[in-house]
Design an enzyme around this catalytic site. Structure first.
Site, short mmCIF file in Angstrom:
data_model
loop_
_atom_site.label_atom_id
_atom_site.label_comp_id
_atom_site.label_asym_id
_atom_site.label_seq_id
_atom_site.Cartn_x
_atom_site.Cartn_y
_atom_site.Cartn_z
N ARG A 92 -19.81 -3.01 12.07
CA ARG A 92 -20.28 -2.28 13.24
C ARG A 92 -19.56 -2.80 14.49
O ARG A 92 -19.42 -4.00 14.67
CB ARG A 92 -21.78 -2.50 13.38
CG ARG A 92 -22.41 -1.72 14.51
CD ARG A 92 -23.90 -1.91 14.43
NE ARG A 92 -24.59 -1.21 15.48
CZ ARG A 92 -25.82 -1.55 15.87
NH1 ARG A 92 -26.44 -2.55 15.29
NH2 ARG A 92 -26.41 -0.87 16.81
N GLN B 72 -8.62 -4.67 21.89
CA GLN B 72 -8.05 -5.69 21.00
C GLN B 72 -7.02 -5.08 20.05
O GLN B 72 -5.97 -5.66 19.79
CB GLN B 72 -9.16 -6.35 20.16
CG GLN B 72 -9.98 -7.35 20.94
CD GLN B 72 -9.14 -8.49 21.43
OE1 GLN B 72 -8.48 -9.19 20.67
NE2 GLN B 72 -9.11 -8.67 22.74
N GLU C 181 -7.85 -9.96 15.20
CA GLU C 181 -6.57 -10.19 14.54
C GLU C 181 -6.07 -9.05 13.67
O GLU C 181 -4.88 -8.82 13.53
CB GLU C 181 -6.67 -11.49 13.70
CG GLU C 181 -6.65 -12.69 14.62
CD GLU C 181 -7.34 -13.91 14.02
OE1 GLU C 181 -6.64 -14.87 13.70
OE2 GLU C 181 -8.58 -13.90 13.87
#
Ligand SMILES: Cc1cc2nc3c(=O)[nH]c(=O)nc-3n(C[C@H](O)[C@H](O)[C@H](O)COP(=O)(O)OP(=O)(O)OC[C@H]3O[C@@H](n4cnc5c(N)ncnc54)[C@H](O)[C@@H]3O)c2cc1C
Ligand code: SF4
Lengths: 322, 764
Positions: B652, B662, B729
């Site tokens: 979520r 990001q 990442e």
């Protein structure tokens, strides 16, 4: 950085009389002073001199003051309309912040980006330390020159602006203790030869006051094409400035200068000779490019520049004659 | 809204307040809402204080002196000239500096990046290693003095070659199942290729900076660190002082990308100088030092062997991965991170080994292991698809795994298939014609490529404290730090959800090691880690508030059963009263005021997922698919990335705005990884020869493609009650292989060694 004295000149005579190192935008000089590559004892700030105008000359040419900032010059309406190659070259260089600082005189005299020149821990750099050798030949030399190199130095001349000015056949106006003189841009930059520390025709203490451009050639088209790894904020791997005029499908007039590949802004006389009077076709452009790069001497890492410069020039010629 | 960590609110807080409040008129549904970051205005107005911004009275400035050889021994060090420079207070070196301790090896709570403290011996292990430290009244004086320290070396030729093979050392088996070599030998279709990734330098815009201040036997660090708690623990060990005497403050970080996870030698140097001089000392690492002294992603060289049946079912997968490391530390990049579980394949071996080089110690960089590992594996998968004449998306779908075959565990939540299908649809993949150079637009050749992406999902221990105060504010404290990703805002969202308070009545205090211990900012685990701890603390504080409301005479709720009370939109009311009405109950601060309390507090904790019995039998990872388009102009050898579509399955998404940011940043970083970034070491002296931001090329805005980001948003409740995993990442993991595959599709040139350069493509 070493200690230095600083003064700001108000007139050209005062500046040349002060006998120090001139500083314009400082984007080359201060950078190199921080690295201790440049160690001037006296700095003379010339940004207060009345040399910041771009003026039309009665003969139709253009006079550019040595202190005109790169961004002002690039966006000058006359330059945009009549010397597009210069505007494009300026805008392809450095970053907006640097262009806002950089001056015309300073840009002409910017120094090479050779990493071994910029780092004093390498004692062997003939440009910095005459007679000491050349760390670049045997080092990381991907960005180095392939034209006009010598046994002593293979450093690339980094300026984009000067490449456009070379194609435009500019004249550099200087003033020094012995008075004023004019130097054709083709005579201004020196090949490294055995004295890579001597980069140009300026006498000690001479100040660049102006650059003049001849009347724009009627009916000519101008193109600056810069090839590099990333899309902005990088020096050229290869660039080409072309001013060309065609009629009836034939090249009538052409001036070609290359950047990113020469030890000085590289006027491609052989290419021009090979083109004038010839049909404006891809085949002839390629042949001209071959002629221009005939004397190329690549290093271990930059062999690709030979072909890249040819492609760059061929495309720029195609664009300028389309 | 306040994000200050020490209580002194910068003036521009009101700016933050206005925007945040506007975005959150009602706090219902605040989790999952794309709210603006509460610290954004502080950053855009230059008021956020980064470590290097701390300027204290009587501060001195430290500048390290770097070795100019890449290997050898210091013969002599002459500091006389440096000491004579005006303003110089001290020149520290091996001959005169107090010895530093080493941090305890393998202490997970006190990790250091480079284990060798500065000046420990007179060997030079890499170019740029610190050999002395100058401290002066001003930065300029210290810099000038550092330049005249004369070191003489017995120099040797360093080993910095990017080629890691031939390698004769011992291999270490990371993962194995079946009989890979026999299966590969027998496979109908095979790929056997070696892929390489270069040394990449972490280049956050904020340089590493340490301001160290001693006060008696206590020391405070204003530090650029991704882990205030770890930093405190490590510094205590290195300086030989009790932990409680060390405080580490990181209010804001100008990012770290992994480079700032653990302390580097300069941190202790600043502290030693400060202790010696009894003055605050500031040490800011220069951009040049960023390339040699504070980590990098190591060079990798990975041989991949993939065998498949003629219809595209994988039968064998073998990865032999080398990475370079320094001579003072054994840094394992872990290129096999995602290899074992991404696809279904019965026979698999992952092996790795390290190769010593005269370079500074490598350090985790965004997506360590998975990012270079997936560049190699996904490139090999693309080559397999070509060999099979099969669509690359089809190939991945065909080999999708239903369990983690590296350990037999079920996935907590895996939607790689949907990522691939959604991405394919959004990108328009169906239009792709597989022949090299077969697609064109506006006179340019188009190349389309894709890759799968993955990254682990983790949760670590975390403690937080939530206060509900009589001044009408809620406050949360945690010794973790926001590295620039939006963690302040995540804390605020949870507190807003629980209390119903608007952001301007919520204070988030992070980045101070004296607060309850929170996580290191790494591995994309911060959000997943802090959520349950904040929720528990908030619930505890609210429960305490409600019981006080029920038992405090004089409030309209006195005498009620606390269980029947609720806190909604900042008010305490009976569950039977409709929430949110101004008439319902009383403002929570009125309860506290009536009870003559300054406030109530509660602690919340979350444990590590590795100690969670519910999670122990599950394999927890995030997944993604990335599709890239390149434009290729062969006539001028110009290649540009024009479009990247990313679909991410990361549980979520708590804040889709910060989350998508990001991913976008990672995509741009991936363009740099694919086409531009490489730290080049001069082979004669080991110097990173392009160690500045002009010569080390990273993607600029002009290089950024059109970016499309989609989150699938399937909650993963095995990881935490919010179902959130991490997103810092994974956005980088598939970009480079997708671009490399697109480049092949456009040009016919398969580049297996990053970055992909013009000279590689000119062979087309
Ligand atoms: C990171 C970076 C990237 C760059 N990228 C590019 C690029 O892509 N393309 C490009 O073309 N350039 C590039 N540049 C170079 C930039 O264009 C030059 O630094 C700039 O033009 C120099 O102008 P200045 O006025 O700042 O010169 P200064 O630094 O002031 O002076 C440079 C030199 O000229 C001398 N000088 C200055 N004015 C006069 C005068 N009137 N008479 C005599 N001598 C004088 C100074 O003494 C000094 O030696 C880049 C620079 C940087 C730092
Ligand atoms: S190429 Fe020229 S500038 Fe570079 S190291 Fe050699 S001599 Fe010096």
């Amino acid at each position: 950085m070493q200690s230095f004295s600083f003064s700001k000149a108000q007139t050209v005579d005062e500046a040349t009389g002060l006998g120090g190192r001139y500083i314009g935008g400082g984007t080359t000089l201060v950078d190199l002073m921080k690295l201790d590559v440049e160690t001037p004892k006296t700095l003379v700030d010339v940004t207060g001199l009345p040399l910041a105008a771009v003026e039309k000359l009665p003969d139709g040419g253009l006079r550019i003051g040595a202190l005109v900032r790169n961004s002002d010059l690039a966006f000058d309406p006359t330059v945009k309309a009549e010397y597009a190659v210069l505007s494009e070259a300026l805008l392809s260089g450095a970053s907006a912040q640097l262009r806002n600082m950089a001056t015309t005189g300073g840009n002409l005299l910017q120094r090479t980006r050779c990493p071994y020149f910029r780092d004093t821990s390498y004692t062997n750099c003939n440009k910095r330390n005459p007679g000491s050798g050349c760390a670049a030949m045997d080092g990381h030399n991907r960005m180095m020159a392939i034209l006009g190199t010598s046994e002593d130095c293979i450093a690339t001349h980094p300026s984009d602006m000067a490449v456009a000015m070379t194609a435009l056949e500019a004249t550099v106006h200087v003033q020094g203790a012995k008075g004023k003189r004019e130097i054709a841009i083709g005579e201004f930059y020196k090949l490294p030869g055995t004295t890579p520390n001597v980069e140009n025709a300026l006498e000690p203490g001479e100040l660049i006051t102006h650059v003049t451009l001849p009347t724009p050639r009627r009916g000519s088209k101008q193109v600056y094409l810069k090839l590099r790894d990333r899309a902005s904020y990088e020096f050229a791997l290869a660039s080409a400035a072309v001013v060309a005029e065609t009629s009836g499908g034939h090249v009538r007039y052409v001036r070609v200068a290359l950047g990113g590949v020469g030890t000085r802004p590289w006027r491609a006389h052989e290419a021009e000779a090979a083109l004038v009077g010839k049909p404006a076709t891809a085949e002839h452009f390629r042949a001209a490019a071959e002629a221009a790069l005939k004397g190329a001497k690549p290093q271990t890492e930059n062999g690709f520049k030979v072909e890249l410069a040819k492609r760059c020039m061929t495309r720029a010629l195609t664009m300028a004659t389309a | 809204m306040t994000v200050s960590t020490t209580g002194t609110a910068p003036e521009t807080m009101t700016g933050a307040t206005a925007e945040a409040a506007g975005a959150a008129a009602s706090q219902h549904g605040i989790i999952g809402r794309p709210v603006a970051r509460i610290d954004g205005p502080l950053k855009t107005t230059g008021t956020a204080e980064y470590a290097g911004d701390f300027h204290l009275p009587w501060m001195a400035f430290a500048v390290p002196v770097q070795a100019t050889v890449g290997k050898g021994t210091i013969r002599s060090l002459d500091v006389t000239a440096a000491e004579a420079v005006p303003g110089v207070l001290a020149v520290l070196h091996r001959g005169n500096m107090e010895r530093l301790y080493r941090a305890v090896p393998n202490d997970p709570n006190a990790t250091v990046s480079e284990t060798r403290p500065a000046f420990e011996d007179d060997r030079i292990y890499y170019w740029g290693q610190y050999v002395a430290l100058v401290v002066a009244e001003s930065l300029e004086q210290a810099t000038a003095a550092a330049a005249v320290v004369k070191a003489e070396y017995a120099a040797e030729t360093p080993e910095v070659s990017r080629e890691l093979e031939p390698f004769a050392g011992k291999w270490n088996t990371v993962s194995t199942r079946g009989t890979v070599d026999a299966a590969f030998a027998a496979a109908a279709v095979k790929v056997d290729q070696t892929y390489g990734t270069p040394a990449e330098t972490h280049n956050p815009i904020e340089l590493h900076a340490t301001v160290a201040v001693w006060d008696g036997d206590r020391v405070t660090f204003y530090e650029s660190t991704q882990g205030v708690v770890n930093h405190r623990n490590a510094m205590a060990q290195i300086l030989g002082v009790p932990r409680e005497n060390v405080t580490v403050v990181t209010k804001f970080l100008g990012s770290g990308f992994g480079g700032k996870l653990f302390p580097w030698p300069h941190c202790a140097l600043a502290a030693v100088a400060s202790r010696k001089l009894q003055r605050p000392v500031k040490l800011v690492v220069t951009r040049t030092m960023m390339f040699s002294n504070v980590g990098h992603r190591p060079v990798t060289e990975q041989r991949f062997r993939i065998g498949a049946s003629a219809d595209g079912k994988l039968v064998a997968l073998r990865q032999d991965a080398l990475n370079h490391t320094s001579l003072v530390d054994s840094f394992d990049e872990g290129c096999g991170e995602a290899t074992g579980y991404l696809y279904s394949v019965p026979n698999l071996t992952v092996a790795s080994a390290l190769v010593g080089r005269n370079v500074g110690s490598p350090m985790a960089m965004r997506g360590p292991g998975a990012v270079p590992g997936l560049f190699a594996m996904e490139s090999a998968m693309d080559e397999l698809a070509v060999a099979l004449k099969m669509d690359p998306v089809e190939l991945r779908l065909k080999n999708d795994a239903t369990v983690d075959e590296s350990n037999g565990r079920k996935f907590s939540s895996r939607h790689l298939r949907e990522c691939l299908e959604t991405g394919s649809a959004k990108f328009g993949w169906k239009q792709r014609t597989p022949q090299v150079g077969s697609m064109r637009r506006d006179g340019k050749v188009l190349g389309w490529g894709m890759a799968a992406a993955s990254w682990g999902a983790y949760r670590f221990a975390c403690a937080t404290t939530v206060d509900l105060n009589a001044d009408g504010k809620a406050r949360v404290r945690c010794a973790t730090q926001d590295v620039g990703t939006g963690l302040y805002t995540i804390f605020a969202q949870v507190l807003a959800e629980k209390t119903g308070l608007p952001f301007e009545r919520i204070e988030v205090l992070l980045g101070d090691s004296s607060m309850p211990e929170g996580p290191l900012s790494g591995g994309s685990w911060s959000t997943a880690t802090v959520l349950p701890a904040v929720a528990e603390a908030a619930d505890g504080a609210i429960a305490s508030l409600l019981s006080i409301a029920a038992s405090t005479p004089g409030t309209p709720l006195a005498g009620a059963d606390a269980k029947t009370l609720r806190m909604t939109e900042g008010r305490v009311h009976r569950a039977t009263e409709s929430a949110g009405l101004p008439s319902a109950g009383v403002p929570f601060e009125a309860v506290l005021q009536a009870a003559r309390l300054n406030g109530v507090s509660a602690d919340g904790r979350s444990g590590s997922v590795f100690e969670d019995p519910k999670a122990r039998d599950l394999s927890m990872h995030s997944f993604g698919a990335q599709f890239a388009e390149v434009e290729w102009e062969p006539e001028i050898a110009r290649l540009r990335v024009s479009r990247v579509v990313t679909v991410i399955d990361a549980g979520r998404i708590i804040n889709p705005r910060a989350g998508a940011n990001q991913i976008r940043g990672a995509v741009v970083m991936g363009v740099g990884m694919a086409l531009l970034e490489e730290t080049v070491y001069d082979r004669r002296n080991g110097q990173p020869i392009n160690g500045n931001l002009a010569d080390y090329l990273m993607a600029t805005s002009a290089d950024a493609p059109e970016i499309d980001v989609t989150f699938l948003d399937y909650p993963d409740f095995a990881l935490n009650s919010y179902g959130a995993r991490g997103i810092g990442e994974i956005g980088l993991a598939g970009v480079a292989p997708a671009i490399a595959s697109a480049v092949y599709h456009a040009t016919g040139v398969r580049v297996r060694k990053l970055p992909i350069r013009i000279e590689d493509l000119m062979q087309a």
